[in-house]
Design a protein around this motif. Structure first.
Motif, short mmCIF file in Angstrom:
data_model
loop_
_atom_site.label_atom_id
_atom_site.label_comp_id
_atom_site.label_asym_id
_atom_site.label_seq_id
_atom_site.Cartn_x
_atom_site.Cartn_y
_atom_site.Cartn_z
N CYS A 45 76.30 -15.79 -79.76
CA CYS A 45 75.52 -15.20 -80.97
C CYS A 45 75.40 -13.79 -80.64
O CYS A 45 75.47 -12.95 -81.26
CB CYS A 45 74.52 -16.09 -81.38
N GLY A 46 74.81 -13.71 -79.39
CA GLY A 46 74.40 -12.17 -78.77
C GLY A 46 75.79 -11.60 -78.76
O GLY A 46 75.67 -10.30 -79.35
N TYR A 47 76.87 -12.10 -78.31
CA TYR A 47 77.98 -11.30 -78.27
C TYR A 47 78.70 -10.80 -79.93
O TYR A 47 78.81 -9.78 -79.97
CB TYR A 47 79.38 -11.91 -77.50
N LEU A 48 78.59 -11.62 -80.75
CA LEU A 48 78.96 -11.42 -81.91
C LEU A 48 78.01 -10.43 -82.63
O LEU A 48 78.42 -9.70 -83.36
CB LEU A 48 79.11 -12.69 -82.81
N THR A 49 76.70 -10.60 -82.52
CA THR A 49 75.78 -9.55 -83.03
C THR A 49 76.02 -8.18 -82.17
O THR A 49 76.17 -7.11 -83.20
CB THR A 49 74.31 -9.91 -82.54
N THR A 50 76.34 -8.01 -80.99
CA THR A 50 76.65 -6.65 -80.45
C THR A 50 77.80 -6.06 -81.11
O THR A 50 77.77 -4.93 -81.46
CB THR A 50 76.66 -7.06 -78.87
N HIS A 51 78.72 -7.14 -81.05
CA HIS A 51 80.17 -6.84 -81.62
C HIS A 51 80.01 -6.03 -83.17
O HIS A 51 80.49 -5.11 -83.41
CB HIS A 51 81.07 -7.89 -81.58
N GLU B 60 79.70 -5.47 -72.98
CA GLU B 60 79.27 -6.26 -71.68
C GLU B 60 77.88 -5.32 -71.24
O GLU B 60 77.21 -6.38 -70.74
CB GLU B 60 80.39 -6.16 -70.73
N ASP B 61 78.03 -4.25 -71.44
CA ASP B 61 76.76 -3.60 -70.68
C ASP B 61 75.59 -3.92 -71.73
O ASP B 61 74.39 -4.26 -70.87
CB ASP B 61 76.88 -1.89 -71.18
N ASN B 62 75.39 -4.10 -72.85
CA ASN B 62 74.47 -4.44 -73.82
C ASN B 62 74.20 -6.23 -73.53
O ASN B 62 73.01 -6.50 -73.33
CB ASN B 62 74.64 -4.51 -75.06
N LEU B 63 75.02 -6.90 -73.29
CA LEU B 63 74.98 -8.20 -72.98
C LEU B 63 74.16 -8.51 -71.63
O LEU B 63 73.39 -9.46 -71.52
CB LEU B 63 76.15 -9.17 -73.11
N THR B 64 74.90 -7.76 -70.68
CA THR B 64 74.37 -7.86 -69.12
C THR B 64 72.91 -7.46 -69.22
O THR B 64 72.12 -8.15 -68.63
CB THR B 64 75.15 -6.95 -68.39
N LEU C 227 70.80 -7.75 -71.41
CA LEU C 227 69.80 -8.67 -71.98
C LEU C 227 70.12 -10.03 -71.37
O LEU C 227 69.18 -11.03 -71.68
CB LEU C 227 70.37 -8.89 -73.48
N GLY C 228 70.73 -10.16 -70.13
CA GLY C 228 70.95 -11.38 -69.67
C GLY C 228 71.77 -12.62 -70.12
O GLY C 228 71.57 -13.72 -69.68
N LEU C 229 72.51 -12.02 -70.90
CA LEU C 229 73.34 -12.94 -71.90
C LEU C 229 74.56 -13.03 -70.74
O LEU C 229 75.76 -12.33 -71.42
CB LEU C 229 73.60 -12.70 -73.22
N THR C 230 74.80 -13.76 -69.93
CA THR C 230 76.15 -13.73 -69.34
C THR C 230 77.31 -14.91 -69.92
O THR C 230 76.67 -15.73 -70.41
CB THR C 230 75.94 -13.81 -67.59
N ARG C 231 78.19 -14.89 -69.18
CA ARG C 231 79.32 -15.74 -69.52
C ARG C 231 79.20 -16.99 -69.02
O ARG C 231 79.83 -18.02 -69.53
CB ARG C 231 80.73 -15.15 -69.15
N ASP C 232 78.33 -17.21 -67.99
CA ASP C 232 78.20 -18.69 -67.61
C ASP C 232 77.35 -19.60 -68.60
O ASP C 232 76.85 -19.08 -69.40
CB ASP C 232 77.68 -18.47 -66.17
N ARG C 233 77.45 -20.71 -68.22
CA ARG C 233 76.72 -21.81 -69.10
C ARG C 233 75.17 -21.88 -69.16
O ARG C 233 74.50 -22.30 -70.09
CB ARG C 233 77.21 -23.13 -68.87
N GLU C 234 74.71 -21.04 -67.99
CA GLU C 234 73.24 -21.15 -67.81
C GLU C 234 72.45 -20.06 -68.74
O GLU C 234 71.28 -20.25 -69.15
CB GLU C 234 72.96 -20.55 -66.50
N ALA C 235 73.26 -19.29 -69.43
CA ALA C 235 72.61 -18.06 -70.48
C ALA C 235 72.12 -18.83 -71.71
O ALA C 235 72.27 -19.91 -72.18
CB ALA C 235 73.62 -17.04 -70.75
#
Length: 166
Positions: free
Chosen positions: A121-127, A152-156, A158-166
Motif C-alpha cells: 500500500c505504501g508503494y502504490l501510494t508513493t507510485h 525506493e528512496d521514499n519507502l526506505t 519510511l522503513g517500508l522495505t521489501r521483506d515480510r517484516e515491514a
C-alpha cells in the motif's frame, strides 16, 4: 506546508484507521521529498476489485483489475508544473488529483511479492502521488529509472522495505 490527504473507503478494510494513516504518511512523504512549494491536496478512495476494474475499463479502456489509478488535475513533468495552478477557494490548496487504490489487489500483490500489505500500500501510494506530480515510468528508460529511484528512496525513508517484516 499544509498538505491535505483526504481518504475515503468504498470497501470494507480490516483496520481502516491504520490503512488511512499509512496512505496519509506515504503521500505526505512524497510531497515533502519533492519540496512541493504550495499547499497541495490529494483525494484518495480505497475500493474493491470490481470498482477499480470498472474505472480501469471506463478511463483506460483496460477491462482488468489493477492496483492503483491516478487522475491528475494538472499537467506536471517530473515534479514541475507545466501549466498555471489554481488554489481551491475553500482550502487554499492546489488539488493535485485523485488516487484510487484497490486494497484487495494490494494485499494479493503483497503475498505474491513476499512482503507486507503495508509495504505494498505504501508503494502504490508513493507510485500514485509521483504520477500526480508528472513522473511516468512508461515514458522512457531514464524516466522509469528516476521514478523507481524516487519510489525506493521514499519507502526506505519510511522503513517500508521489501521483506515480510515491514
Amino acid at each position: 506546508m499544509n498538505h491535505q490527504i483526504n481518504i475515503g473507503f468504498d470497501t470494507a478494510v480490516e483496520d481502516e484507521q491504520a490503512v488511512a494513516g499509512l496512505i496519509r504518511t506515504c503521500a505526505l512523504r512524497v510531497l515533502e521529498s519533492e519540496n512541493v512549494p504550495f499547499d497541495a491536496a490529494v483525494d484518495v478512495t480505497v475500493v474493491d476489485a470490481d470498482a477499480i476494474r470498472e474505472m480501469n475499463a471506463e478511463y483506460r479502456d483496460k477491462d482488468a483489475v489493477t492496483d492503483v489509478l491516478s487522475f491528475p488535475m494538472y499537467e506536471f513533468y517530473n515534479g514541475e508544473p507545466q501549466e498555471e495552478l489554481e488554489r481551491e477557494p475553500d482550502s487554499g490548496c492546489v488539488m493535485l488529483g485523485d488516487m484510487i487504490l484497490c486494497y484487495t489487489r494490494a494485499c494479493e500483490q503483497a503475498a505474491e511479492f513476499g512482503h507486507s500489505p503495508a509495504r505494498e500500500c505504501g508503494y502504490l501510494t508513493t507510485h500514485s502521488v509521483l504520477h500526480l506530480l508528472g513522473y511516468d515510468h512508461e515514458r522512457n528508460d531514464a524516466d522509469t529509472r528516476l521514478m523507481r529511484a524516487k519510489e525506493e528512496d521514499n519507502l526506505t525513508f519510511l522503513g517500508l522495505t521489501r521483506d515480510r517484516e515491514a
